[in-house]
Design a protein around this motif. Sequence first.
Motif, short mmCIF file in Angstrom:
data_model
loop_
_atom_site.label_atom_id
_atom_site.label_comp_id
_atom_site.label_asym_id
_atom_site.label_seq_id
_atom_site.Cartn_x
_atom_site.Cartn_y
_atom_site.Cartn_z
N PRO A 123 66.43 62.28 95.21
CA PRO A 123 66.05 63.67 94.94
C PRO A 123 64.61 63.78 94.47
N LYS A 124 64.06 64.97 94.61
CA LYS A 124 62.72 65.25 94.11
C LYS A 124 62.76 65.57 92.62
N GLY A 125 61.60 65.48 91.98
CA GLY A 125 61.47 65.99 90.62
C GLY A 125 61.91 65.02 89.54
N LEU A 126 62.19 65.59 88.36
CA LEU A 126 62.47 64.79 87.18
C LEU A 126 63.72 63.95 87.31
N THR A 127 64.66 64.35 88.13
CA THR A 127 65.89 63.57 88.27
C THR A 127 65.60 62.15 88.73
N GLY A 128 64.61 61.97 89.59
CA GLY A 128 64.21 60.62 89.98
C GLY A 128 63.72 59.80 88.80
N ARG A 129 62.98 60.43 87.90
CA ARG A 129 62.53 59.75 86.68
C ARG A 129 63.71 59.36 85.81
N LEU A 130 64.68 60.25 85.70
CA LEU A 130 65.87 59.97 84.89
C LEU A 130 66.63 58.77 85.45
N ILE A 131 66.81 58.73 86.76
CA ILE A 131 67.54 57.61 87.38
C ILE A 131 66.78 56.30 87.16
N ALA A 132 65.46 56.34 87.30
CA ALA A 132 64.65 55.13 87.08
C ALA A 132 64.79 54.65 85.65
N ALA A 133 64.78 55.57 84.69
CA ALA A 133 64.93 55.20 83.29
C ALA A 133 66.33 54.64 83.01
N PHE A 134 67.34 55.20 83.67
CA PHE A 134 68.70 54.74 83.49
C PHE A 134 68.91 53.37 84.14
N GLY A 135 68.26 53.15 85.28
CA GLY A 135 68.31 51.84 85.93
C GLY A 135 69.48 51.63 86.86
N ARG A 136 70.31 52.64 87.03
CA ARG A 136 71.47 52.55 87.92
C ARG A 136 71.61 53.86 88.68
N PRO A 137 72.22 53.82 89.87
CA PRO A 137 72.39 55.07 90.63
C PRO A 137 73.33 56.03 89.92
N LEU A 138 73.12 57.33 90.20
CA LEU A 138 73.97 58.37 89.67
C LEU A 138 74.78 58.99 90.79
N ALA A 139 76.09 58.98 90.64
CA ALA A 139 76.95 59.75 91.53
C ALA A 139 76.86 61.21 91.09
N ALA A 140 76.63 62.12 92.02
CA ALA A 140 76.39 63.51 91.60
C ALA A 140 76.77 64.50 92.70
N PRO A 141 78.02 64.94 92.73
CA PRO A 141 78.37 66.09 93.56
C PRO A 141 77.86 67.37 92.91
N SER A 142 78.04 68.50 93.55
CA SER A 142 77.57 69.75 92.97
C SER A 142 78.29 70.04 91.66
N ALA A 143 77.58 70.66 90.73
CA ALA A 143 78.08 70.86 89.36
C ALA A 143 78.87 72.16 89.26
N ASN A 144 80.02 72.17 89.92
CA ASN A 144 80.91 73.33 89.90
C ASN A 144 82.33 72.84 90.10
N ARG A 145 83.30 73.70 89.79
CA ARG A 145 84.68 73.33 90.08
C ARG A 145 84.86 73.16 91.58
N SER A 146 85.69 72.20 91.94
CA SER A 146 85.82 71.81 93.34
C SER A 146 86.19 72.98 94.23
N GLY A 147 85.48 73.07 95.36
CA GLY A 147 85.77 74.11 96.34
C GLY A 147 85.11 75.44 96.07
N ARG A 148 84.49 75.59 94.89
CA ARG A 148 83.90 76.87 94.52
C ARG A 148 82.43 76.92 94.94
N ILE A 149 81.78 78.06 94.65
CA ILE A 149 80.39 78.28 95.04
C ILE A 149 79.48 77.30 94.31
N SER A 150 78.59 76.65 95.04
CA SER A 150 77.69 75.67 94.44
C SER A 150 76.66 76.34 93.54
N PRO A 151 76.24 75.66 92.45
CA PRO A 151 75.30 76.24 91.50
C PRO A 151 73.84 75.98 91.87
N THR A 152 73.02 77.00 91.78
CA THR A 152 71.60 76.83 92.05
C THR A 152 70.75 77.15 90.82
#
Length: 324
Positions: A123-152
């Motif tokens: 991903p672009k932006g600060l999330t890449g920095r966060l993953i680098a600092a964490f040192g491991r990949p992040l599993a990340a589906p959309s941050a909403n209840r399953s099947g519902r409208i995705s959050p922007t």
Amino acid sequence: MADIISTLTRPDEAIAAALPLLQAGQCLAIPTETVYGLAADATNPEAIARIYETKGRPRFNPLICHMADLAMAERHAVFDPLSRKLAERFWPGPLTLILPLRPESSIHSLATAGLDSVGIRIPKGLTGRLIAAFGRPLAAPSANRSGRISPTSAAHVAADLGERIALVLDGGAAPVGVESTILKVEDGAIRMLRPGGLAAEDIEAATGCTVIRPQKAGAIIEAPGMLASHYAPDAAVRLNATHVEPGEALVTFAGFAPAGIEKAALVLDLSPAGNLAEAAANLFSFMKLADASGAPRIAFAAIPMSGLGEAINDRLQRAAAPKT
């Protein structure tokens, strides 16, 4: 209720708050250029289980694993020459590649739904920095209840999952507004498993290869976003509307005014100028507004299938499908 920290004005504080939660196997919401993700350590089965539990997501539906850079991605997946070309051209960005999982990868099988392949994105932006600092990949589906409208936006996440998670990182409105395009290279051919924020025309221009379009919804689940019913509001959804029934909410495009528009409970135009990138960025937020209007049904005007219109139409068809 979840704490909300701006990554735009307080980036270092945001990373400092996120790291202990990730290290403890918790999940939190992160901003990306596509939609907001519900992120946790992709190598920790308890953390991955929390994603499924928090979303209410079926465990046969695999998760995209987000990487800091190509070097991290190569430690977990095998790249053929065409996939590498796509990665070098479009990462970081709204592209997910389905790749063979390396036997030595530490990504847990819960994240891949037991498949021998893995969906990877940078991903672009600060999330890449966060993953680098964490040192491991992040599993990340959309941050909403399953099947519902995705959050922007962070506000969308807080309204849906704010009582289920401890932290939302607020990166502002997601500029792309629909999930990543998912591709899988097989025998030198590019298969699109899910249209998204990277248009097929751009992929074909960069590679000289024709993109093979998705199978119909409900086919074998090889990647996220392939369920027939997905991205669904509470209200019923009617597509390609040429008229408006009394009390319907109308979501139109390019100034189109269908018959009976004066009877609509609410009228929203995804892009008065007919810009598909603007329409994609507005899609989920407008769908949420229309759903919140209390209208029993949302009528969507026709959207062109070119460019990002392919991704928009994919989301609308899944939103209109019978809920499962």
